[in-house]
Enzyme design. Structure first.
Site, short mmCIF file in Angstrom:
data_model
loop_
_atom_site.label_atom_id
_atom_site.label_comp_id
_atom_site.label_asym_id
_atom_site.label_seq_id
_atom_site.Cartn_x
_atom_site.Cartn_y
_atom_site.Cartn_z
N HIS A 272 -4.39 -8.90 -2.33
CA HIS A 272 -5.01 -8.41 -1.10
C HIS A 272 -6.43 -8.97 -0.98
O HIS A 272 -6.86 -9.37 0.09
CB HIS A 272 -5.07 -6.88 -1.07
CG HIS A 272 -3.72 -6.23 -1.22
ND1 HIS A 272 -3.54 -4.89 -1.45
CD2 HIS A 272 -2.47 -6.78 -1.20
CE1 HIS A 272 -2.25 -4.63 -1.54
NE2 HIS A 272 -1.58 -5.76 -1.40
N TYR B 43 4.48 9.72 -7.67
CA TYR B 43 5.35 9.63 -8.85
C TYR B 43 4.62 10.13 -10.10
O TYR B 43 5.18 10.87 -10.91
CB TYR B 43 5.78 8.17 -9.01
CG TYR B 43 6.70 7.91 -10.18
CD1 TYR B 43 7.93 8.52 -10.28
CD2 TYR B 43 6.32 7.01 -11.18
CE1 TYR B 43 8.77 8.26 -11.35
CE2 TYR B 43 7.16 6.74 -12.25
CZ TYR B 43 8.38 7.37 -12.34
OH TYR B 43 9.20 7.11 -13.39
N GLU C 26 -11.28 -2.67 -1.43
CA GLU C 26 -10.23 -3.15 -2.34
C GLU C 26 -10.79 -4.05 -3.43
O GLU C 26 -10.32 -4.00 -4.57
CB GLU C 26 -9.16 -3.92 -1.56
CG GLU C 26 -8.42 -3.07 -0.56
CD GLU C 26 -7.18 -3.76 -0.03
OE1 GLU C 26 -7.32 -4.57 0.91
OE2 GLU C 26 -6.08 -3.52 -0.56
N GLU D 106 0.85 -1.21 0.00
CA GLU D 106 0.00 0.00 0.00
C GLU D 106 0.88 1.25 0.00
O GLU D 106 0.55 2.26 -0.62
CB GLU D 106 -0.95 0.02 1.20
CG GLU D 106 -1.90 -1.17 1.34
CD GLU D 106 -2.78 -1.43 0.14
OE1 GLU D 106 -2.76 -0.64 -0.84
OE2 GLU D 106 -3.51 -2.44 0.14
N HIS E 292 1.88 1.82 -3.43
CA HIS E 292 0.77 2.39 -4.21
C HIS E 292 0.62 3.89 -3.94
O HIS E 292 0.32 4.67 -4.84
CB HIS E 292 -0.55 1.66 -3.90
CG HIS E 292 -0.48 0.20 -4.22
ND1 HIS E 292 -1.40 -0.71 -3.79
CD2 HIS E 292 0.45 -0.51 -4.92
CE1 HIS E 292 -1.06 -1.92 -4.21
NE2 HIS E 292 0.06 -1.82 -4.89
N GLU F 279 -3.31 -5.73 -5.68
CA GLU F 279 -4.65 -5.67 -5.09
C GLU F 279 -5.37 -7.01 -5.20
O GLU F 279 -6.12 -7.39 -4.31
CB GLU F 279 -5.49 -4.56 -5.73
CG GLU F 279 -5.02 -3.15 -5.46
CD GLU F 279 -4.95 -2.78 -3.98
OE1 GLU F 279 -5.58 -3.44 -3.14
OE2 GLU F 279 -4.22 -1.83 -3.66
FE FE Z 1 -4.62 -3.17 -1.26
MN MN Z 2 -3.33 -0.63 -2.69
#
Ligand code: FE
Ligand code: MN
Length: 339
Positions: free
Chosen positions: A221, A118, A184, A109, A112, A218
């Site tokens: 996750h 960026y 998510e 995370e 991310h 993801e």
């Molecule tokens: Fe995630």
């Molecule tokens: Mn994420």
């Protein structure tokens, strides 16, 4: 002396060390290994073509609006996911292998969140426009407020109930459902679809590559969340009542509503082969997969993916391997049908 095998997953076994071996929840360990092998860094992806396209008029104003809104949503929500993992999930899921996974998820995370920074830096975006979207754009604010409330609700439950009470475990499970399955697993996917649509037009390849790598993380996750929730439902069947399952269905209804409003805001006019009404169908299609994965007896009438091209992009076996020698191959097959 009690061992790890004497405890169930929500037994608030905080006093014990994280004893990984012998394995008990090996699925969590296996997902940890997968994550470890999928290491990537945003700055390894070249943004030079994206920068030129952004400046030279290739990207229209409507497309720029879409990018900024999607980044605005992810800037807020990625951080909310990571806060919730630190404040809640890691604290209450005391199983050693799950903690190993949650730790690496927090790192992902963090990457991310770095991705958003960026992209903003590369394209020289108005930072306020992206980072204040959670406060100033109603459709994004609605999604973030919903998530913040869920984190706060668990905090309130922790003050009110004893950690080993039925009420508290119910609150922990509810937090995990909303973050892993609704946020998510469902809310994130319309943003992914919107940004990956640029790939179809061979534009903003740098952003699309970063989103492809993010989706890969993801999807793990969500896999972890699904297994965790199914383990809790099995170990504490008293939590997994038909009434609670009906409540989860209402959360999906809410997710569909949030995403339809968000899509109207992000796509005031149809662009990139997308229009806002397609997102209602897409979210229902994704929601069906999520409901199936946690064995809910519900289904929306959405048998087809309105974005069939996404299956191809999300099929990670065909994803370009630009991290020679580091990211070898992806463990997952066709993500869209899988996770
Ligand atoms: Fe995630
Ligand atoms: Mn994420």
């Amino acid at each position: 002396m009690k061992t790890k095998f004497d405890y169930k997953i929500l037994d608030n076994n905080v006093g014990i060390v994280n004893q990984i071996l012998p394995h008990k929840n090996k699925w969590a360990w296996d997902l940890y290994i997968t994550s470890l092998q999928n290491n990537w860094v945003p700055s390894d992806i070249s943004m030079s073509d994206d920068i030129n396209e952004w400046k030279n008029g290739t990207i229209t104003d409507d497309e720029k609006h879409l990018v900024k809104r999607c980044l605005g949503f992810f800037a807020g929500s990625e951080s909310l996911v990571s806060n919730n993992l630190l404040i809640n999930a890691y604290k209450y899921i005391t199983d050693a292998e799950c903690r190993q996974y949650i730790s690496i998820q927090i790192k992902e995370e963090t990457v991310h969140n770095h991705t958003i920074v960026y992209i903003c830096d590369s394209l020289n975006l108005d930072i306020n426009e992206v980072y204040e979207a959670y406060a100033s754009i109603p459709s994004i604010q609605a999604k973030d407020a919903y998530l913040i409330q869920v984190t706060e609700d668990l905090d309130a439950a922790a003050q009110k109930y004893s950690p080993d009470s039925h009420e508290f475990r119910k609150a922990v499970l509810n937090n995990l459902i909303i973050y892993y399955i609704i946020c998510e697993g469902t809310l994130f996917y319309s943003g992914f679809a919107m940004l990956l649509a640029f790939n179809q037009q061979k534009k903003l390849k740098g952003i699309a590559d970063q989103i492809t790598y993010t989706v890969k993380d993801e999807s793990n996750h969500v896999k972890f969340g699904v297994q965790l929730i199914n383990t809790i439902a099995k170990e504490y069947p008293e939590l997994w009542t038909p009434e609670y399952q009906a409540t989860i269905k209402e959360y999906f209804d809410k997710a569909v509503e949030l995403e339809v409003n968000y899509a109207k805001d992000v796509l005031p006019r149809g662009i990139l082969g997308l229009n806002s009404s397609m997102f209602g169908d897409y979210i229902k299609y994704i929601a069906n997969r999520r409901m199936e994965s946690i064995n809910l007896p519900y289904k929306y009438d959405a048998p087809h993916n309105p974005f069939p091209w996404l299956s191809e992009i999300m099929d990670l076996d065909t994803c370009t391997n630009f991290f020679e020698g580091r990211v070898k191959s992806y463990k997952t097959g066709a993500l869209e049908d899988d996770f």
